[in-house]
Design an enzyme around this catalytic site. Structure first.
Site, PDB file in Angstrom:
ATOM      1  N   CYS A 195       0.459  28.933  13.583  1.00  0.00           N
ATOM      2  CA  CYS A 195      -0.706  29.651  13.051  1.00  0.00           C
ATOM      3  C   CYS A 195      -0.290  30.778  12.110  1.00  0.00           C
ATOM      4  O   CYS A 195      -1.051  31.187  11.247  1.00  0.00           O
ATOM      5  CB  CYS A 195      -1.532  30.202  14.197  1.00  0.00           C
ATOM      6  SG  CYS A 195      -0.547  31.233  15.299  1.00  0.00           S
TER       7      CYS A 195
ATOM      8  N   LYS B  96      -5.576  24.195  30.838  1.00  0.00           N
ATOM      9  CA  LYS B  96      -5.819  22.888  30.204  1.00  0.00           C
ATOM     10  C   LYS B  96      -4.932  22.829  28.969  1.00  0.00           C
ATOM     11  O   LYS B  96      -5.269  23.370  27.926  1.00  0.00           O
ATOM     12  CB  LYS B  96      -7.300  22.797  29.825  1.00  0.00           C
ATOM     13  CG  LYS B  96      -7.899  21.413  29.888  1.00  0.00           C
ATOM     14  CD  LYS B  96      -7.315  20.417  28.918  1.00  0.00           C
ATOM     15  CE  LYS B  96      -7.757  20.560  27.496  1.00  0.00           C
ATOM     16  NZ  LYS B  96      -6.974  19.753  26.544  1.00  0.00           N
TER      17      LYS B  96
ATOM     18  N   GLU C 277      -7.352  25.982   6.436  1.00  0.00           N
ATOM     19  CA  GLU C 277      -6.060  25.815   7.092  1.00  0.00           C
ATOM     20  C   GLU C 277      -5.671  24.332   7.066  1.00  0.00           C
ATOM     21  O   GLU C 277      -6.453  23.484   7.493  1.00  0.00           O
ATOM     22  CB  GLU C 277      -6.171  26.297   8.541  1.00  0.00           C
ATOM     23  CG  GLU C 277      -4.860  26.265   9.269  1.00  0.00           C
ATOM     24  CD  GLU C 277      -5.021  26.612  10.748  1.00  0.00           C
ATOM     25  OE1 GLU C 277      -5.920  26.064  11.391  1.00  0.00           O
ATOM     26  OE2 GLU C 277      -4.234  27.431  11.240  1.00  0.00           O
TER      27      GLU C 277
ATOM     28  N   GLU D 261      -7.739  33.070  19.996  1.00  0.00           N
ATOM     29  CA  GLU D 261      -6.661  33.122  19.002  1.00  0.00           C
ATOM     30  C   GLU D 261      -6.804  31.867  18.150  1.00  0.00           C
ATOM     31  O   GLU D 261      -6.535  30.766  18.629  1.00  0.00           O
ATOM     32  CB  GLU D 261      -5.286  33.146  19.695  1.00  0.00           C
ATOM     33  CG  GLU D 261      -5.052  34.335  20.609  1.00  0.00           C
ATOM     34  CD  GLU D 261      -4.905  35.640  19.853  1.00  0.00           C
ATOM     35  OE1 GLU D 261      -4.787  35.618  18.612  1.00  0.00           O
ATOM     36  OE2 GLU D 261      -4.921  36.695  20.507  1.00  0.00           O
TER      37      GLU D 261
HETATM   38  P1  NAD Z   1      -7.913  22.497  18.946  1.00  0.00           P
HETATM   39  O1  NAD Z   1      -8.900  23.585  18.761  1.00  0.00           O
HETATM   40  O2  NAD Z   1      -8.276  21.134  18.518  1.00  0.00           O
HETATM   41  O3  NAD Z   1      -7.494  22.360  20.479  1.00  0.00           O
HETATM   42  C1  NAD Z   1      -6.942  23.430  21.206  1.00  0.00           C
HETATM   43  C2  NAD Z   1      -7.175  23.200  22.683  1.00  0.00           C
HETATM   44  O4  NAD Z   1      -8.576  23.257  22.926  1.00  0.00           O
HETATM   45  C3  NAD Z   1      -6.708  21.834  23.197  1.00  0.00           C
HETATM   46  O5  NAD Z   1      -6.225  21.964  24.507  1.00  0.00           O
HETATM   47  C4  NAD Z   1      -7.999  21.026  23.189  1.00  0.00           C
HETATM   48  O6  NAD Z   1      -7.982  19.969  24.105  1.00  0.00           O
HETATM   49  C5  NAD Z   1      -9.005  22.082  23.590  1.00  0.00           C
HETATM   50  N1  NAD Z   1     -10.379  21.830  23.157  1.00  0.00           N
HETATM   51  C6  NAD Z   1     -10.821  21.101  22.114  1.00  0.00           C
HETATM   52  N2  NAD Z   1     -12.173  21.099  22.070  1.00  0.00           N
HETATM   53  C7  NAD Z   1     -12.592  21.853  23.111  1.00  0.00           C
HETATM   54  C8  NAD Z   1     -13.873  22.249  23.593  1.00  0.00           C
HETATM   55  N3  NAD Z   1     -14.992  21.867  22.997  1.00  0.00           N
HETATM   56  N4  NAD Z   1     -13.938  23.048  24.674  1.00  0.00           N
HETATM   57  C9  NAD Z   1     -12.805  23.474  25.280  1.00  0.00           C
HETATM   58  N5  NAD Z   1     -11.576  23.118  24.887  1.00  0.00           N
HETATM   59  C10 NAD Z   1     -11.459  22.326  23.801  1.00  0.00           C
HETATM   60  O7  NAD Z   1      -6.580  23.006  18.238  1.00  0.00           O
HETATM   61  P2  NAD Z   1      -5.223  22.202  18.044  1.00  0.00           P
HETATM   62  O8  NAD Z   1      -5.447  21.205  16.947  1.00  0.00           O
HETATM   63  O9  NAD Z   1      -4.712  21.777  19.355  1.00  0.00           O
HETATM   64  O10 NAD Z   1      -4.255  23.372  17.542  1.00  0.00           O
HETATM   65  C11 NAD Z   1      -4.118  23.752  16.209  1.00  0.00           C
HETATM   66  C12 NAD Z   1      -4.942  24.979  15.911  1.00  0.00           C
HETATM   67  O11 NAD Z   1      -4.563  26.050  16.784  1.00  0.00           O
HETATM   68  C13 NAD Z   1      -4.718  25.499  14.517  1.00  0.00           C
HETATM   69  O12 NAD Z   1      -5.960  25.847  13.963  1.00  0.00           O
HETATM   70  C14 NAD Z   1      -3.884  26.750  14.721  1.00  0.00           C
HETATM   71  O13 NAD Z   1      -4.003  27.724  13.727  1.00  0.00           O
HETATM   72  C15 NAD Z   1      -4.418  27.248  16.016  1.00  0.00           C
HETATM   73  N6  NAD Z   1      -3.454  28.148  16.645  1.00  0.00           N
HETATM   74  C16 NAD Z   1      -3.740  29.492  16.675  1.00  0.00           C
HETATM   75  C17 NAD Z   1      -2.816  30.382  17.223  1.00  0.00           C
HETATM   76  C18 NAD Z   1      -3.095  31.856  17.277  1.00  0.00           C
HETATM   77  O14 NAD Z   1      -2.427  32.547  18.050  1.00  0.00           O
HETATM   78  N7  NAD Z   1      -4.040  32.392  16.518  1.00  0.00           N
HETATM   79  C19 NAD Z   1      -1.614  29.894  17.735  1.00  0.00           C
HETATM   80  C20 NAD Z   1      -1.364  28.527  17.668  1.00  0.00           C
HETATM   81  C21 NAD Z   1      -2.292  27.645  17.130  1.00  0.00           C
END
Ligand code: NAD
Length: 482
Positions: free
Chosen positions: A282, A173, A382, A248
């Site tokens: 991140c 997804k 963040e 992550e």
């Molecule tokens: P997000 O958590 O909003 O969404 C990430 C993914 O999860 C998307 O595909 C979203 O549709 C899905 N999602 C959202 N709610 C969900 C739920 N309830 N159940 C299942 N899936 C769900 O994050 P974002 O805004 O897309 O990305 C930014 C974040 O990602 C930042 O916090 C960043 O630090 C983090 N990030 C972490 C890493 C790492 O390796 N630690 C790498 C890249 C980004």
């Protein structure tokens, strides 16, 4: 207008309920595509396809799996320009970055896990003349892979590649904010020779499609990259079904500069660490901590390095910093800057000189603040945008205290020529990824992941493949036991 469909059982299909989500180019504010708005029924359809494909895929030989993974890598390389253009349009990231860093890394992820598979071996030993023990690893079934928008295909492939190498079938997804490259990736997977149902991609909102994937009883393994709040909800949901989970999550990473460091290099790397991909990585170093005796010199060099970064149209080759990913994210980052109780050293507004095409785009200048209280939203939370703070420290113990002073523990970058000090800090900095005199130097063999609220588990190397497998300790007794 491009239609981005689900890829289920080796074919493109619309959402069961006919729903769509708009996909906007953030550098122009224009909608250029729509993607299928997946719901629980689309997820279920994809899971059933993945379940049907599992018995055959999980029994393929290593040689067969390796050759498909390598063919896929080669196809991604062949389509690098096309994928990079799409990634840049979808996420507002500089085309040069997409073409030279992110898409090549997608291909490399497949090549790397093909090679990991080729070199995988398991323990086998005897505990007596007639007793043999070994570890048997079996793929865990259908893997659910959920990825964010900041490095869309790069992070999706970082999960999908080891899952497929492990012998699992996949329902992925991608983020609804940046779904474009995942659709083309799906099509290329068919050309590479993955049998129908082995890799399925379902688009849609996290609260609909993502949550349905996490809750689905036939998906025992969830690999998630995204925000800490989402990760917490997913952990709770997975715990109820004892799913194996890798999380992550977010970071608020310290970039620590001691007086004995190479200040020139530290300053230019600090600018890169803070503002690469508009600060939407991140691992970005958003809290810059500097030993007070070199702060004036460091700050001057940091501001010069930041001023040299060209903010502009992501489609132009010379752009260093593109737009933010969406209007809502832009507003969130801008609000965080405006609410910060400190002094703005540079940036904070919309950059000048953007081309006409970008009139409606979501651009922010790289922004550096100082004189912030130790604990405030901008220092503790963040922001995930082109925003960094600078703060002085007086000695090593204060540097360590400040470095560890957030709920996150993803990455830290430490700059010093004193190796004893570097070694002491490695033992005490609460982070899963630590760089000394470097930032973002990655080797796929090293463990990757966060401490504290930055996540659970580690990806990287053979560990990523093992995450998708269930080990069994096997004992064989030979001969007549009497
Ligand atoms: P997000 O958590 O909003 O969404 C990430 C993914 O999860 C998307 O595909 C979203 O549709 C899905 N999602 C959202 N709610 C969900 C739920 N309830 N159940 C299942 N899936 C769900 O994050 P974002 O805004 O897309 O990305 C930014 C974040 O990602 C930042 O916090 C960043 O630090 C983090 N990030 C972490 C890493 C790492 O390796 N630690 C790498 C890249 C980004």
């Amino acid at each position: 207008m491009m239609d981005l469909l689900h890829w289920i059982d080796g074919a493109f299909v619309p959402a069961t309920n006919g729903g769509w989500l708009p996909v906007t180019e953030p550098a122009t504010g224009q909608t250029f595509a729509r993607c299928a708005a997946g719901t629980a029924s689309d997820i279920d359809r994809a899971v059933q396809a993945a379940r049907s494909a599992f018995p055959t895929w999980s029994q393929t030989t290593t040689a067969e799996r390796v050759s498909i993974l390598e063919r896929f890598a080669a196809l991604i390389d062949d389509h690098c320009d096309e994928l990079a253009t799409l990634e840049s349009q979808d996420g507002g990231k500089p085309i040069a970055r997409a073409r030279s860093v992110e898409i090549p890394r997608v291909a490399e992820n497949f090549r790397f896990f093909a090679s990991a598979l080729r070199h995988e071996h398991n323990d086998a030993f005897t505990s007596g003349p007639n007793v043999l023990h070994w570890t048997h690893r079996r793929p865990r079934g259908v893997a659910g892979c959920i990825s964010p928008w900041n490095l869309p295909l790069y992070l999706l492939s970082w999960k999908v590649a080891p899952a497929l190498a492990a012998g699992c079938t996949v329902v992925a997804k991608p983020s609804e904010v940046t779904p474009a490259t995942a659709t083309r990736f799906a099509e290329l997977s068919g050309e590479a020779g993955f049998p129908p149902g082995v890799l399925n991609i379902v688009h849609g909102l996290g609260s609909e499609a993502g949550s349905a994937l996490v809750r689905h009883p036939d998906v025992p393994t969830i690999s998630f990259t995204g925000g800490t709040t989402t990760g917490r909800d997913i952990a709770v949901s997975c715990a109820k079904q004892f799913k194996r989970t890798s999380l992550e999550l977010g970071g608020k990473n310290p970039f620590v500069v001691f007086a004995d460091a190479d200040v020139d290099r530290a300053a230019s790397e600090a600018a890169r660490a803070a503002f690469s991909n508009s600060g939407q990585i991140c691992l970005c170093g958003s809290r810059i901590l500097v030993e007070s005796s070199v702060l004036p010199e460091f700050q001057e060099k940091l501001l010069a390095a930041t001023a040299a970064m060209r903010v502009g149209d992501p489609a132009e080759e010379t752009t260093h910093i593109g737009s933010l990913v969406s209007e809502s994210h832009y507003l969130k980052v801008k609000q965080a800057i405006e609410a910060a109780p400190g002094t703005v050293l540079c940036g904070g507004g919309r950059p000048n000189g953007l081309p006409d095409r970008c009139r409606e785009g979501w651009f922010l200048e790289p922004t550096i603040l100082t004189n912030l209280p130790e604990s405030c939203a901008l220092e503790d939370e963040e922001v995930f945008g082109p925003v960094a703070s600078v703060r002085a420290f007086s000695d090593e113990s204060e540097a360590l205290r400040l470095a560890n002073a957030t709920p996150y523990g993803l990455a830290a970058s430490v700059w010093t020529k004193d190796l004893d000090r570097a070694h002491r800090l490695v033992q005490r900095v609460e982070a899963g990824v630590i760089w000394i005199n470097a930032w973002m130097v990655r080797d796929l063999r090293t463990p990757f992941g966060g401490a504290k609220q930055s996540g659970l588990g580690r990806e990287g190397g053979i560990e990523s493949v093992h995450f998708f497998q269930e080990p069994a300790g096997v004992t064989l007794r030979l001969g007549d036991p009497s």
